[in-house]
Design an enzyme around this catalytic site. Structure first.
Site, PDB file in Angstrom:
ATOM      1  N   GLU A  70     -24.012   5.586 -38.849  1.00  0.00           N
ATOM      2  CA  GLU A  70     -23.695   5.181 -37.477  1.00  0.00           C
ATOM      3  C   GLU A  70     -24.397   3.891 -37.069  1.00  0.00           C
ATOM      4  O   GLU A  70     -23.933   3.184 -36.180  1.00  0.00           O
ATOM      5  CB  GLU A  70     -24.017   6.301 -36.491  1.00  0.00           C
ATOM      6  CG  GLU A  70     -23.077   7.502 -36.577  1.00  0.00           C
ATOM      7  CD  GLU A  70     -23.507   8.521 -37.614  1.00  0.00           C
ATOM      8  OE1 GLU A  70     -24.440   8.232 -38.406  1.00  0.00           O
ATOM      9  OE2 GLU A  70     -22.907   9.618 -37.639  1.00  0.00           O
ATOM     10  N   PHE A 132     -26.490  23.299 -30.797  1.00  0.00           N
ATOM     11  CA  PHE A 132     -26.389  22.611 -32.075  1.00  0.00           C
ATOM     12  C   PHE A 132     -26.010  21.140 -31.870  1.00  0.00           C
ATOM     13  O   PHE A 132     -25.069  20.827 -31.150  1.00  0.00           O
ATOM     14  CB  PHE A 132     -25.339  23.310 -32.943  1.00  0.00           C
ATOM     15  CG  PHE A 132     -25.138  22.616 -34.267  1.00  0.00           C
ATOM     16  CD1 PHE A 132     -26.185  22.520 -35.174  1.00  0.00           C
ATOM     17  CD2 PHE A 132     -23.922  22.030 -34.588  1.00  0.00           C
ATOM     18  CE1 PHE A 132     -26.014  21.869 -36.384  1.00  0.00           C
ATOM     19  CE2 PHE A 132     -23.741  21.381 -35.793  1.00  0.00           C
ATOM     20  CZ  PHE A 132     -24.793  21.296 -36.695  1.00  0.00           C
ATOM     21  N   GLN A 133     -26.774  20.271 -32.468  1.00  0.00           N
ATOM     22  CA  GLN A 133     -26.569  18.817 -32.392  1.00  0.00           C
ATOM     23  C   GLN A 133     -26.582  18.293 -30.960  1.00  0.00           C
ATOM     24  O   GLN A 133     -25.861  17.360 -30.618  1.00  0.00           O
ATOM     25  CB  GLN A 133     -25.292  18.394 -33.123  1.00  0.00           C
ATOM     26  CG  GLN A 133     -25.392  18.685 -34.614  1.00  0.00           C
ATOM     27  CD  GLN A 133     -24.367  17.978 -35.458  1.00  0.00           C
ATOM     28  OE1 GLN A 133     -23.240  17.762 -35.030  1.00  0.00           O
ATOM     29  NE2 GLN A 133     -24.757  17.589 -36.653  1.00  0.00           N
ATOM     30  N   LYS A 182     -17.751  17.899 -25.443  1.00  0.00           N
ATOM     31  CA  LYS A 182     -16.569  18.283 -26.218  1.00  0.00           C
ATOM     32  C   LYS A 182     -15.485  18.920 -25.351  1.00  0.00           C
ATOM     33  O   LYS A 182     -14.293  18.668 -25.546  1.00  0.00           O
ATOM     34  CB  LYS A 182     -16.974  19.240 -27.336  1.00  0.00           C
ATOM     35  CG  LYS A 182     -15.837  19.522 -28.291  1.00  0.00           C
ATOM     36  CD  LYS A 182     -16.295  20.197 -29.570  1.00  0.00           C
ATOM     37  CE  LYS A 182     -15.116  20.365 -30.523  1.00  0.00           C
ATOM     38  NZ  LYS A 182     -15.531  21.020 -31.777  1.00  0.00           N
ATOM     39  N   MET A 499     -41.288 -12.686 -44.674  1.00  0.00           N
ATOM     40  CA  MET A 499     -41.833 -13.017 -43.365  1.00  0.00           C
ATOM     41  C   MET A 499     -43.147 -12.286 -43.120  1.00  0.00           C
ATOM     42  O   MET A 499     -44.092 -12.842 -42.558  1.00  0.00           O
ATOM     43  CB  MET A 499     -40.804 -12.652 -42.282  1.00  0.00           C
ATOM     44  CG  MET A 499     -41.161 -13.134 -40.902  1.00  0.00           C
ATOM     45  SD  MET A 499     -41.523 -14.886 -40.844  1.00  0.00           S
ATOM     46  CE  MET A 499     -39.928 -15.571 -40.427  1.00  0.00           C
TER      47      MET A 499
END
Ligand code: FAD
Ligand code: TPP
Ligand code: MG
Lengths: 595, 163
Positions: A70, A132-133, A182, A499
Site C-alpha cells: 500500500e 478485526f483489522q 464496510k 547521504m
C-alpha cells in the site's frame, strides 16, 4: 484540469453522469470517481473494501492498478499527481492497508500534493470494539492530511467524496482521506445517486487573488531593488504558474533561484537561473541570498534546508512573499510584504503593474549585481573529478541528461543521488522532477515513476535511486511488469547510505555506524527475476552506450546497476546551524572556502 | 502574552480533536479549552486560552483558521471583551471555619450550593483572576476539590461572532 479551475468548475464536464439511478455505496464510490474524471486508482484489496472491489470489477471507466504494497499505492498516486497536476487516488483496506499507506500520505502532505485516499473501515456497529483489522484511521492520519472524513451513512458518501476532491485540489493542495466502513458500501442497500457538481463550504474558502495594495508595495520594492533575487518554490509548480513566473523574471532581468521542489518551473538552462539554493545549493545562489536587498519569494515555504540558520538568513533583504497559505507566511522568517493568493494570479498582476511602472531602458537592469554573480559563478562550485577511473555519480547524471536530451520525467529516491540529480539534470519544464522533499521518503522513487508512466505512456520516465532506497519499495517491479511500465531505473550504487555516510564523515569523524549496505542482492538478477532487463555498468567509458541502449528499449523496464565511486560527497554543503555564506565547498575548492 | 481566542467550528465529529492535535503537534501552549454547541446546532463554539509571543500567537491563529472545520475565529484579547469562568469548590467546613467560609463566600458574591455537617460546595463565577483570588483566600488546608470550567468570553458592543 488545472488546479485553479477545479475550484469553480466542480466535477469534470463531459463525463457520463449517472444521475438519478439507484446505486449501492460501493457503486457510488466507483461512480463518483468516474464523475471526477479519475483515470487510475492505485490500490490493494482486503476485507473492508471487498464490496468496492466488486463494483470496480463491474465497470470500465476507472482503471484499477494493483500495487504490491500500500505504500506503493500512495506513492504511485502521488507521482501521478505531481506529473499531471490532477488528483491522485488510492484505495486500500482497513487496518494494515491504511497504516501501510500512511508513509505515502505523509509524503504527499509535506509536499502539498493533491490526493484522495479511500480507506476501508470495519462496519459502523463494531467501530471502537477492536474489531478485526480495525485502526483509528482518521486519528492516525489526522496530523498528515489536509482533511479527513469518516462516512457513517451511505447518503453522505457522494457529497463527501466531492468535498474530498475539492479540498485536495484547491487552495494549498494536499491529501484527503475518506474512511468508509464496510456496511456503508453494502451492495444490498441502494439509494438514488446524484453527484454534486459544486460544493460550497462556509468554513473553507481559499484565496484566489492577491491584495492590490500589497502587490503595489511589492512592485515598488522591485523597482528600487539593487541586488534582487527571485526565490521560487514548489508553489509555482503546484499553481501552474511557470509561464507567469518566466514572464516576470524575464521582464525584470533579475536572477532566479529555486528550491528543490520548484526545479523546472523556470527553465534551468536559462542564463538568469543561478541554480538551486539551500543546503546543497550552488555557491552563486546561496551567496546571492546572503547579499540580496530584495528577496521575492514565490510559492516557497522557507524550509530549514533552505534558510540555514535563521539569524544569518538574507541579513540585508526586504522580503516579499507570495503564498496561497497564510500560515506559510512569516512562519519561519518574518517578511515585509506578504501577499496571499494563487501564485499565477498574483504574478500576472505583478507583471502588469511592473510593465506600467518600469522605466523603459536599453541597458541591462542591475548590471553591477550580475557582475558580482558572474564572479561567484566563476568559482564553478559543482566541479568534480572528471578523470576518475570510477564512475562519478555526477557524471552518471550528466550522461543521463545527454542520453535523454533533457526530455525526461525523472523521479528520485532520497539521498546523495537525489541531490546529484537536482544539481546536474537541468529541467526546463515543471512537473518533470518528481521527488520527496519535505518528508524525504526513501522508497518513493519507483512507485512514483509508475504513476508518471501510466499518465504518460509514451514519455521517457526514469527513477534515479540508491541501493538502499530502492529496496524499500522494490516489490513494485512486479506491478511494472503487470502493467507494462517501461520505467528506467538508474541505480547509483555506492554501497553506502551515501547521504548518511557523508554526515558521518563530516560530523562523526568517519565512524560509519550502520551506513554500509551489506549483503546487497545482485540487482541484475533481481531485475531479471521480476521479468525485466538488468544491466550493470562500472566504467565511465561504457556508461553512455549502456544508457542509450537502455532507453532504446522502449517497451521494457531496464534496471541499470551503475557502480559509482563510494566516497563521493555532495558539495556545496551548508551544515546545520550555518548561514548561506558558510558553505563547505568541494575539496578541490577548499582553499576558497568561505569567500 | 495571554490570549483568549473564540472559534466557531462546524459541529462535526472530530473537530475538537483536530484542535487539540494541532496544539500538541506544533508544541503550542494551551491553558484551557472549552467547547459547547451554540444556538445554531450545526456550530460549536470553542474558547481557548493560550500564551506566546506575538509571532507564535499569529501562527496559532493562522493554523486554527486553516483547519477545514473552522468557520470563524476572533482573538478576544484584541478588543474590549468580557471573560467568565465558573468554579465549584468543595471545602472542609467545621466549627469556626463554617462562619469564616460563609463570610468569604459573601465577600466574593459566591453561592454555597451543597452543605453537609463537615463540608460546603461553593459556586463562583467571574474572571479567572477572581477565582484565583478566592482559592487564595480559603484558609490553609480546607480545600478538598476544585473544578473550574476554563474561561469563556464574548466581545463587548453590538457586534457578534456569528456566521
Ligand atoms: C536529502 C535532502 C536534501 C535537501 N536539500 C535541499 C536543498 O539543498 N535545497 C532545497 O531547496 N531543498 C532541499 N530539500 C528539500 C526541503 O526539505 C524542502 O522540501 C524544500 O526546500 C521545500 O520547498 P518549497 O519551499 O518550494 O516548498 P513546498 O513544499 O513545495 O511548498 C510550496 C509552498 O507554496 C505554497 N503554494 C502551493 N500552491 C500554491 C499556489 N497555487 N499559489 C501560491 N502558493 C502556493 C504552499 O502553501 C507552500 O508554502 C532537501 C530534501 C532532502 C530529502
Ligand atoms: C524511510 C527513510 N528512512 C531513513 C531515511 C534517512 N536517510 C536519508 S538518505 C539515506 C541513505 C540513502 O541511501 P541510498 O539510497 O543508497 O542513497 P545514496 O545517498 O547512497 O545516494 C537515509 C538512510 C530516509 N530518508 N527515509
Ligand atoms: Mg547508496
Amino acid at each position: 484540469m488545472a488546479l485553479s479551475e477545479a475550484q469553480s468548475v466542480g466535477a469534470e464536464p463531459g463525463r457520463p453522469e449517472r444521475s438519478g439511478v439507484e446505486l449501492s455505496g460501493a457503486e457510488i464510490v466507483v461512480q463518483a470517481l468516474a464523475d471526477e474524471g479519475v483515470e487510475f486508482v492505485f490500490g490493494y484489496p482486503g476485507g473492508a473494501v471487498l464490496h468496492i472491489y466488486d463494483a470496480v470489477f463491474r465497470q470500465e471507466s476507472v482503471k484499477h492498478i494493483l500495487v504490491r504494497h500500500e505504500q506503493g499505492a500512495s506513492h504511485a498516486a502521488d507521482g501521478y499527481a505531481r506529473a499531471t497536476g490532477k488528483c491522485g487516488v488510492c484505495l486500500v483496506t482497513s487496518g494494515p492497508g491504511a497504516t501501510n499507506a500512511v508513509t505515502g500520505i505523509a509524503t504527499a502532505y509535506m509536499d502539498s500534493i493533491p490526493m484522495v485516499i479511500l480507506t476501508g473501515q470495519v462496519p459502523t456497529p463494531v467501530i471502537g470494539s477492536d474489531a478485526f483489522q480495525e485502526v483509528d484511521t482518521v486519528g492516525i492520519t489526522r496530523p498528515c492530511v489536509k482533511h479527513n472524513f469518516l462516512v457513517k451513512d451511505v447518503r453522505d458518501l457522494a457529497v463527501t467524496i466531492r468535498k474530498a476532491f475539492y479540498i485536495a485540489t484547491s487552495g494549498r493542495p494536499g491529501p484527503v482521506v475518506v474512511d468508509i466502513p464496510k456496511d456503508v458500501t453494502d451492495p444490498n442497500i441502494k439509494i438514488p445517486y446524484d453527484y454534486p457538481r459544486d460544493v460550497k463550504m462556509r468554513s473553507y474558502n481559499p484565496v484566489l487573488k492577491g491584495h492590490p495594495g500589497q502587490i503595489r508595495k511589492a512592485v515598488d520594492l522591485i523597482l528600487e531593488a539593487k541586488r534582487p533575487v527571485f526565490y521560487t518554490g514548489g508553489g509555482v509548480v503546484l499553481g501552474e504558474a511557470s509561464g507567469q513566473l518566466t514572464d516576470l523574471v524575464r521582464a525584470t532581468g533579475f536572477p532566479v533561484t529555486s528550491t528543490l521542489m520548484g526545479l523546472g518551473a523556470y527553465p534551468m538552462t536559462d542564463p538568469q537561473f543561478i541554480g538551486m539554493l539551500g543546503m546543497h545549493g550552488t555557491y552563486e545562489a546561496n551567496m546571492a541570498m546572503h547579499e540580496t536587498d530584495v528577496l521575492i519569494a514565490i510559492g516557497a515555504r522557507f524550509d530549514d534546508r533552505v534558510t540555514g540558520k535563521i539569524e544569518h538568513f538574507c541579513p540585508h533583504a526586504k522580503i516579499i512573499h507570495v503564498d496561497v497559505d497564510p500560515s506559510s507566511i512569516s512562519k519561519n522568517v518574518k517578511v515585509h510584504v506578504p501577499i496571499v493568493g494563487q501564485v499565477a494570479n498574483v504574478l500576472a498582476d505583478m507583471l502588469k503593474l511592473y510593465r506600467e511602472l518600469a522605466p523603459r531602458s536599453e541597458e541591462q537592469p542591475v548590471s553591477d549585481w550580475w557582475a558580482k554573480i558572474a564572479e561567484w559563478r566563476g568559482v564553478d562550485c559543482l566541479q568534480y573529478d572528471r578523470s576518475s577511473a570510477a564512475i562519478k555519480p555526477q557524471f552518471a547524471v550528466e550522461t543521463l541528461y545527454k542520453v535523454t536530451g533533457g526530455d525526461l520525467y525523472l523521479t528520485s529516491d532520497v539521498g546523495q543521488h537525489q541531490m546529484f540529480a537536482a544539481q546536474f539534470y537541468p529541467f526546463d519544464k515543471p512537473r518533470r522532477w518528481i521527488n520527496s522533499g519535505g518528508l524525504g521518503t526513501m522508497g518513493f522513487g519507483l512507485p512514483a515513476a509508475m504513476g508518471v508512466q501510466l499518465a504518460f505512456p509514451d514519455a521517457q520516465v526514469a527513477c534515479i535511486s540508491g541501493e538502499a532506497s530502492i529496496l524499500m519499495c522494490i516489490q513494485e517491479l512486479a506491478t511494472c511488469l503487470q502493467y507494462g511500465l517501461p520505467v528506467k531505473v538508474i541505480l547509483l550504487n555506492n554501497g553506502y547510505m551515501g547521504m548518511v555516510r557523508q554526515w558521518q564523515e563530516f560530523f562523526y569523524e568517519s565512524r560509519y555506524s550502520n551506513s554500509y549496505v551489506d549483503a546487497l542482492p545482485d540487482f541484475v538478477k533481481l531485475a531479471e527475476s521480476f521479468g525485466h532487463v538488468g544491466m550493470r555498468v562500472d566504467r565511465p567509458a561504457d556508461l553512455e552506450a549502456a544508457m542509450t541502449e537502455a532507453f532504446a528499449m522502449k517497451n521494457r523496464l531496464v534496471f541499470m546497476d551503475v557502480i559509482v565511486d563510494p566516497t563521493e560527497n555532495v558539495y556545496p554543503m551548508i551544515a546545520a546551524g550555518k548561514g548561506h555564506h558558510e558553505m563547505h565547498l568541494a575539496p578541490s575548492l577548499s582553499d576558497r572556502e568561505l569567500a | 502574552m495571554r490570549h483568549i481566542i473564540a472559534v466557531l467550528l462546524e459541529n462535526e465529529a472530530g473537530a475538537l480533536s483536530r484542535v487539540a492535535g494541532l496544539f500538541s503537534a506544533r508544541g503550542y501552549n494551551i491553558e484551557s479549552l472549552t467547547v459547547a454547541p451554540t444556538d445554531d446546532p450545526t456550530l460549536s463554539r470553542m474558547t481557548l486560552v493560550t500564551t506566546g509571543n506575538d509571532d507564535v500567537v499569529e501562527q496559532i491563529k493562522k493554523q486554527l483558521n486553516k483547519l477545514i472545520d473552522t468557520v470563524k475565529l476572533l482573538d478576544l484579547s484584541e478588543g474590549p471583551h468580557i471573560e467568565r469562568e465558573m468554579m465549584m469548590i468543595k471545602v472542609r467546613a467545621e466549627r469556626q471555619d463554617r462562619e469564616e467560609i460563609k463570610r468569604l463566600t459573601e465577600i466574593f458574591r459566591a453561592k454555597i450550593i451543597d452543605v453537609t455537617d463537615t463540608s460546603y460546595v461553593i459556586e463562583l463565577t467571574g474572571a479567572s483572576k477572581k477565582l484565583d483570588a478566592f482559592i487564595g483566600a480559603v484558609p490553609e488546608g480546607l480545600i478538598v476539590e476544585v473544578v473550574r470550567s476554563g474561561p469563556t468570553g464574548i466581545s463587548r458592543g453590538e457586534k457578534g461572532l456569528t456566521v
